[in-house]
Design an enzyme around this catalytic site. Structure first.
Site, PDB file in Angstrom:
ATOM      1  CD  GLU A   1      -3.213  -0.978   1.953  1.00 55.11           C
ATOM      2  OE1 GLU A   1      -3.290   0.000   2.701  1.00 55.11           O
ATOM      3  OE2 GLU A   1      -4.100  -1.847   1.863  1.00 55.11           O
TER       4      GLU A   1
ATOM      5  CD  GLU B   1      -3.884  -6.321   3.210  1.00 52.92           C
ATOM      6  OE1 GLU B   1      -4.721  -5.571   3.752  1.00 52.92           O
ATOM      7  OE2 GLU B   1      -2.658  -6.176   3.318  1.00 52.92           O
TER       8      GLU B   1
HETATM    9  C1  BG6 Z   1      -4.564  -2.814   4.968  1.00 48.89           C
HETATM   10  C2  BG6 Z   1      -3.234  -3.195   5.571  1.00 48.89           C
HETATM   11  O1  BG6 Z   1      -4.530  -1.473   4.671  1.00 48.89           O
HETATM   12  O2  BG6 Z   1      -5.691  -2.941   5.763  1.00 48.89           O
HETATM   13  C3  BG6 Z   1      -3.313  -4.226   6.697  1.00 48.89           C
HETATM   14  O3  BG6 Z   1      -2.379  -3.674   4.578  1.00 48.89           O
HETATM   15  C4  BG6 Z   1      -4.499  -3.907   7.580  1.00 48.89           C
HETATM   16  O4  BG6 Z   1      -2.102  -4.227   7.385  1.00 48.89           O
HETATM   17  C5  BG6 Z   1      -5.753  -3.996   6.718  1.00 48.89           C
HETATM   18  O5  BG6 Z   1      -4.598  -4.721   8.698  1.00 48.89           O
HETATM   19  C6  BG6 Z   1      -7.032  -3.814   7.492  1.00 48.89           C
HETATM   20  O6  BG6 Z   1      -6.981  -2.648   8.257  1.00 48.89           O
HETATM   21  P1  BG6 Z   1      -7.269  -2.687   9.797  1.00 48.89           P
HETATM   22  O7  BG6 Z   1      -6.994  -1.348  10.280  1.00 48.89           O
HETATM   23  O8  BG6 Z   1      -8.690  -3.074   9.929  1.00 48.89           O
HETATM   24  O9  BG6 Z   1      -6.361  -3.689  10.402  1.00 48.89           O
END
Ligand code: BG6
Length: 482
Positions: A179, A380
């Protein structure tokens, strides 16, 4: 013959985690403290803080994570039980070079990841390794000002060279940055995400727009150098970049708002365009010239960018956003990345992230056209929700199944549209520490970890209902989403 109506037979189903959010063991086997070790817990209402020193009595959730450093053999067995084809992990820079600029790498750190990689391979799970997922040694943050300093490029490249040489032949797919796109002159320089990515404490930022442009550029350059070295080390290496994208809807259908929504995408795409095309885009240089930002791109840099083109694109997708109207200013709202303006057509998660599976299909199609059929992987995606451990020891999470099902249906449609989607890695297949809030309460996993925000809990692992569901999805290659 290409099949467009279903997930391809070699589709890579799996999950994605990051070292700092799950490993814990923050001082074990020679690990140095990292930027993330100085971040306190937080919540939706109360942002995480970065402390200068470690304050006694303060809770730093990454110090313990979910103890994956020790539990990885059992946890990986659970991923195997679900049928995972791949797991995206990150290698914590501060385990390999505890200070970032040490003369020699830390053998114990290298050996640890060697065991994790071997365990994955033994379980038939391909390790996909992210080289930078916010895990900068604190020494590099404090002494070098992280990515603001060009010297950090060399330190990082050396780290990458060490690990890519060490795991040659066992890891074939690498990701340079997670990211990187959240670094842009328009980013809030004192936001938690900026600190995590840039490895720069906000006091060190003197001229926000100029400094953010420089940070984004240094990271872009570092990525290109790493890609070229990865290809030299092993021509079979496939290297990707991972981008956290949102789809920007105009707030109204006024042409000026539509144009603005398009321009808003520039901040997410300038590094991606460089990664894919090997050329820093003219539209960004024009923007910098307009804003008085100066960026020196030497001839040598130009060549580096050209030689460092990625092989695949990773997409982290959680939510869509609405670009504030430029013609109806009074109706516009301000807010964080995914909070912001309400979209009346969408529901949101408990953390305000809009749930929008259709936008995933749209983004996949847009990327496909922009980059002419580049192989793409969803690196993700998932739902952060409050899960309840019932008295009978079970966790029922139909909302998570529903969320994933809707996204898988849109992925299937994108494949039918002709998009070259090669895999799906669900974020946080096991509950872990939230990056933005530091909470355990914001759970994503198929596997519940019995740990709470005050650090209590015996950390035992419990399969949620979604565990069996994902297992079935993988077993049927996405044919059975019921
Ligand atoms: C992404 C990141 O932006 O979002 C992760 O790469 C992160 O590291 C994921 O955990 C979800 O965000 P959050 O804040 O809910 O953990």
């Amino acid at each position: 013959m290409l099949q467009f109506e279903q997930f391809p037979n070699d589709f890579i189903w799996g999950g994605s985690i990051a070292a700092h959010q799950c490993e814990g063991a923050w001082q074990e086997d020679g690990k140095g403290p990292s930027a993330m070790d100085y971040m306190t817990g937080g919540s939706y209402e109360k942002p995480r803080r970065v402390t200068k020193e470690l304050i006694p009595g303060e809770y730093y959730p990454n110090h313990e994570g979910i103890d994956f450093y020790h539990t990885y053999p059992q946890d990986i067995e659970l991923f195997k039980e679900m049928g995972f084809k791949a797991l995206r992990i990150s290698i914590d820079w501060s385990r390999i070079y505890p200070h970032g600029d040490d003369a020699e790498p830390n053998r114990a750190g290298l050996d640890h990841y060697s065991k994790v990689i071997d365990k994955l391979i033994e379980c038939g799970i391909e390790p996909i390794v992210t080289l930078y997922h916010f895990e900068m040694p604190i020494h590099v943050v404090r002494e070098y000002n992280g990515w603001l300093n060009r010297k950090t490029i060399d330190l990082f490249v050396r780290h990458c060279k060490t690990v890519m040489t060490e795991y040659k032949g066992r890891v074939k797919r690498w990701v340079t940055f997670n990211e990187i796109n959240h670094i842009d002159p328009a980013s809030e320089f004192d936001a938690i995400f900026t600190y995590m990515l840039a490895g720069v404490e906000y006091e060190a930022i003197r001229n926000p727009k100029q400094d953010l442009a420089r940070i984004g550029y240094h990271m872009t350059l570092a990525s290109a150098k790493v890609v070229a070295i990865a290809h030299e080390i092993d021509p079979e290496n496939q290297v990707g970049g991972v981008f956290g994208l949102t789809c920007f809807y105009p707030q109204t259908c006024h042409p000026q708002d539509n144009l603005q929504a398009f321009f808003d995408t520039n901040r997410d795409y300038y590094q991606m365009d460089t990664f894919v095309n090997g050329l820093f885009p003219r539209y960004k240089l024009a923007e910098y010239a307009r804003s008085g930002i100066c960026l020196e791109i030497s001839e040598e840099d130009r060549l580096t960018l050209l030689k460092g083109k990625i092989d695949f694109l990773g997409l982290n997708y959680y939510s869509s956003s609405v670009s504030p109207s430029v013609v109806q200013k009074e109706e516009s709202a301000v807010g964080s990345v995914f909070a912001g303006i309400t979209n009346p057509y969408l529901e949101a998660s408990d953390w305000g992230w809009k749930i929008d599976p259709v936008a995933l299909r749209l983004i996949l199609n847009q990327l496909d056209r922009r980059y002419h059929g580049i192989p793409m992987m969803i690196t993700e995606n998932g739902l952060g929700a409050v899960d309840k451990l019932e008295a009978d020891g079970q966790v029922h999470d139909p909302y998570r199944i529903e969320y994933l099902r809707k996204h898988f249906i849109e992925m299937k449609k994108a494949i039918a549209d002709g998009v070259n989607l090669i895999g799906y890695l669900m974020w946080g297949p096991i509950d872990l520490v939230s990056a933005t809030t530091g909470e355990m309460k914001k759970r994503y996993g198929f596997i519940y970890v019995n740990k709470q925000d005050d650090g209590s809990g015996d950390q035992r692992r419990i399969k949620k209902d979604s565990f069996a569901w994902y297992k079935k999805v993988i077993a049927t290659q996405g044919a059975d989403l019921a």
